[in-house]
Design an enzyme around this catalytic site. Structure first.
Site, mmCIF file in Angstrom:
data_model
loop_
_atom_site.group_PDB
_atom_site.id
_atom_site.type_symbol
_atom_site.label_atom_id
_atom_site.label_comp_id
_atom_site.label_asym_id
_atom_site.label_seq_id
_atom_site.Cartn_x
_atom_site.Cartn_y
_atom_site.Cartn_z
ATOM 1 N N LYS A 41 0.845 -1.203 0.000
ATOM 2 C CA LYS A 41 0.000 0.000 0.000
ATOM 3 C C LYS A 41 0.878 1.250 0.000
ATOM 4 C CE LYS A 41 -0.390 -0.248 5.018
ATOM 5 N NZ LYS A 41 -1.160 -0.861 6.099
ATOM 6 N N TYR A 264 14.286 31.044 7.319
ATOM 7 C CA TYR A 264 13.054 31.627 7.857
ATOM 8 C C TYR A 264 13.120 31.806 9.370
ATOM 9 C CZ TYR A 264 10.548 31.000 3.441
ATOM 10 O OH TYR A 264 10.126 31.077 2.137
HETATM 11 C C1 LIG Z 1 -0.388 -1.835 6.686
HETATM 12 C C2 LIG Z 1 -0.939 -3.074 7.142
HETATM 13 C C3 LIG Z 1 -0.121 -4.169 7.443
HETATM 14 C C4 LIG Z 1 1.379 -4.108 7.411
HETATM 15 O O1 LIG Z 1 1.811 -3.690 8.655
HETATM 16 P P1 LIG Z 1 3.356 -3.531 9.032
HETATM 17 O O2 LIG Z 1 3.301 -3.042 10.416
HETATM 18 O O3 LIG Z 1 3.902 -2.520 8.098
HETATM 19 O O4 LIG Z 1 3.979 -4.846 8.862
HETATM 20 C C5 LIG Z 1 -0.724 -5.351 7.783
HETATM 21 N N1 LIG Z 1 -2.059 -5.456 7.839
HETATM 22 C C6 LIG Z 1 -2.885 -4.424 7.581
HETATM 23 C C7 LIG Z 1 -4.350 -4.607 7.671
HETATM 24 C C8 LIG Z 1 -2.359 -3.194 7.232
HETATM 25 O O5 LIG Z 1 -3.172 -2.186 6.962
#
Ligand SMILES: *Cc1c(COP(=O)(O)O)cnc(C)c1O
Length: 631
Positions: A41, A264
């Site tokens: 993702k 800044y």
């Molecule tokens: C993002 C996500 C993961 C991965 O989690 P990590 O902590 O990055 O290993 C696993 N399951 C779900 C449902 C997620 O949204």
């Protein structure tokens, strides 16, 4: 890593060897019956979803996990065929997209189960889905009576196939007690389901490292696979290597006197006469605003402090102790080179999250992928990728024309090609593109008939989807009269006759006309200088929409004084054979094919009195291709 020097303002290097090595380490923590889903993702936490997906699939990932339909669609468009699960709840407007691209949604309520079932049913497909349960995270997921209702409903939804049931830990890196309670809750909910899914899963990568989720058969690997630890103490033994490095080129070097401020709000003042450098990145590149006056960067293997505030597009670093620094030096802002530059460390400087830092860093930067220590590919951020379905037809046509022009290196020729060949194929969305297959056209001069003319027999056959319950064969003695019929889609054959002839059936007639085995009925009409022959049959309407075989044979006359005969193709055609049969006394006959399409050089064969020009059945030939026979 070997590499050619990169001269971008900033860039991100992705070490696929490190990624695969991290995966091997994490896989070694799994039980033999456990598979893994790679979480990609947010463009694989900023690493590039396509390349990470490919590497993960090569390491045996059973599924890919994305956040929303868009991300899944993009992977599909980029050619990824593996199962893809969307982890977040879908919106109603997205439901049909899941079915169209065969992407699995996470379902956590009966209403959406019904919507997905209906969408799948309407398109005659079965959609695989995962059911999300809330076991204590209290974000998405079914709970209490929603869960009971969903469990009771699912077996009735015949167009859904529940491939997995899952939940999510709220504190797998920090609270083993709470996590174990979640796991127990998960299993008691699973027991209440009236079916047994193929996959059950609850662990993210921290949970895998913590030894949780041993009772499931799938784990979801994210942050640890990218080499970022979520708990320095419990994960100390894991030799994970950060996959991402964020770099920039030093763009300017300046001097400043003691007591002068930089940036800044004058937040930094020189304690001594100083040399400082300007890097062409800022918070708009995802370099966290809160890192101003806190972080360091690496230049010529030395750490130099970030001084002053982070601007939108620039930061300043203290180079006073690195006199050898030069404009164009490569600078590392985030990565593995020293502990200070690891995402865990940088984000801790401002109380932020390493996840967030990875997702935002290098927003303007190209990704460079290294595999087997070699630069393997590079790509701009995937959000810039072209997704055809996002555009209107008009916009798409403009893009096609622009792309053709770009490829040919000429706007003029590009737009010509587009107009001549492509615009009538793409102009009207409602117009299905029905091409011809197995096109065979033969023209035969017979040495009979009136003194000034060859008696001419033409025979045409091809396969095509039938559009209407009739079609026209037309014949004219003036080119302009005939040209009106070139735009019409209900015309299957056009013949240009010698201008000395009148438009009557004795100079142009159909000797046989069939669709499949059906002999058609013809009616003849003269219309604005054109002989129009309408061909139909009482039962032809049953064939509309199906691919049928056309046979059109005609008898006509061709002037002997002419020294050439041309045959043109007016539609997109797969597989073309054109032949000319002639009396021996016409020899020698030359043949000049003018083809555009996959094969510009069709095969030529001759026997005494006949020339045939032929392409293989799967080769596409564009309209306006043809053959000129000269004698
Ligand atoms: C993002 C996500 C993961 C991965 O989690 P990590 O902590 O990055 O290993 C696993 N399951 C779900 C449902 C997620 O949204």
């Amino acid at each position: 890593m070997k590499q050619n020097r990169i001269f971008d303002r900033s860039w991100v290097e992705i070490d696929l060897d490190a990624f695969r090595s991290n995966l091997k380490i994490l896989k070694s923590l799994l039980d033999s019956g456990q598979n893994f889903m790679q979480i990609v993702k947010a463009d694989a936490y900023g690493h590039g979803a396509l390349q990470i997906s490919k590497a993960a699939l090569a390491e045996g990932a059973a599924l890919l996990g994305v956040a929303n339909l868009e991300e899944g669609k993009l992977l599909r468009l980029q050619g990824i065929e593996s199962p893809i699960l969307v982890l977040s709840p879908a919106l109603a407007s997205e439901v049909s997209g899941f079915v169209e691209h065969q992407i699995m949604p996470s379902i956590s309520d009966p209403e959406f189960a019904l919507r997905f079932n209906q969408a799948a049913q309407e398109s005659g497909q079965v959609l695989s889905v995962h059911i999300k349960l809330d076991t204590g995270m209290h974000r998405s997921g079914a709970l209490d009576e929603t869960f009971t209702n969903l469990a009771a409903l699912l077996p009735q939804l015949k167009s859904l196939s529940v491939e997995g049931v899952f939940s999510h830990f709220a504190a797998s890196e920090s609270d083993p007690g709470y996590s174990l309670a979640q796991e127990r809750c998960f299993h008691s909910m699973l027991k209440q389901l009236p079916f047994k899914p193929r996959f059950i899963h609850i662990s993210n990568s921290s949970a895998v490292a913590a030894g949780l989720g041993k009772t499931t058969n799938l784990v979801r690997l994210g942050i640890l696979s990218y080499g970022i630890k979520t708990n320095e103490i419990t994960q100390a033994a894991l030799d994970l290597k950060p996959v991402m490095t964020f770099k920039a080129n030093l763009s300017q070097i300046k001097r400043i006197g003691r007591g002068e401020p930089i940036g800044y709000n004058l937040s930094w003042k020189a304690q001594r006469d100083s040399v400082y450098g300007i890097l062409p990145i800022g918070y708009a590149d995802g370099y966290e605003y809160l890192l101003g006056n806190k972080a360091s960067v690496l230049l010529r293997n030395q750490l130099c402090p970030v001084i002053g505030r982070i601007s939108m597009d620039m930061i300043t670093v203290d180079l006073t102790d690195i006199p050898e620094a030069g404009i164009g030096d490569e600078v590392t802002l985030l990565g593995d080179s020293v502990p200070d530059l690891r995402a865990e460390q940088l984000s801790s400087l401002y109380g932020g999250s390493a996840y967030e830092l990875l997702c935002q860093v290098g927003r303007r930067a190209k990704r460079y992928y290294f595999q087997d220590q070699q630069l393997e590919s590079s790509a701009p951020l995937s959000r810039r990728d072209f997704v055809p379905g996002d555009f209107s037809d008009n916009k798409l046509s403009a893009i096609i024309e622009a792309a053709v022009s770009k490829r040919l290196g000429s706007d003029e020729i590009g737009s010509l090609v587009y107009r001549e060949m492509l615009s009538n194929l793409f102009f009207d969305r409602d117009q299905d593109i029905h091409y011809r297959r197995n096109f065979k056209h033969s023209v035969e001069f017979r040495d009979q008939g009136p003194a000034e003319h060859w008696k001419t027999h033409t025979s045409l056959s091809f396969s095509k989807i039938l559009d209407n319950d009739y079609f026209l064969v037309v014949c004219a003695n003036r080119e302009d009269a005939l040209s009106r019929y070139f735009q019409r889609r209900d015309v299957e054959y056009r013949w240009l006759m010698d201008e000395n002839f009148g438009l009557t059936a004795d100079v142009f007639s159909i000797s046989s006309i069939r669709i499949n085995k059906l002999e058609l009925e013809t009616t003849l009409q003269v219309q604005d200088g054109c002989l129009e022959i309408r061909c139909t049959h009482p039962s032809i309407h049953e064939l509309v929409g199906q691919e049928v075989d056309f046979v059109i044979d005609t008898d006509t006359l061709y002037p002997r004084k002419s020294h050439q005969l041309s045959v043109f193709i007016t539609e997109l055609t797969l597989g073309v054979s054109i032949s000319f049969r002639y009396p021996q006394k016409l020899s020698p006959v030359e043949c000049i094919p003018i083809y555009s399409g996959q094969n510009r050089y069709p095969e030529l064969s001759r026997t005494p009195g006949e020339i045939t020009v032929q392409t293989s059945p799967e080769q596409g030939i564009f309209p306006m291709s043809g053959v000129v026979f000269a004698y």
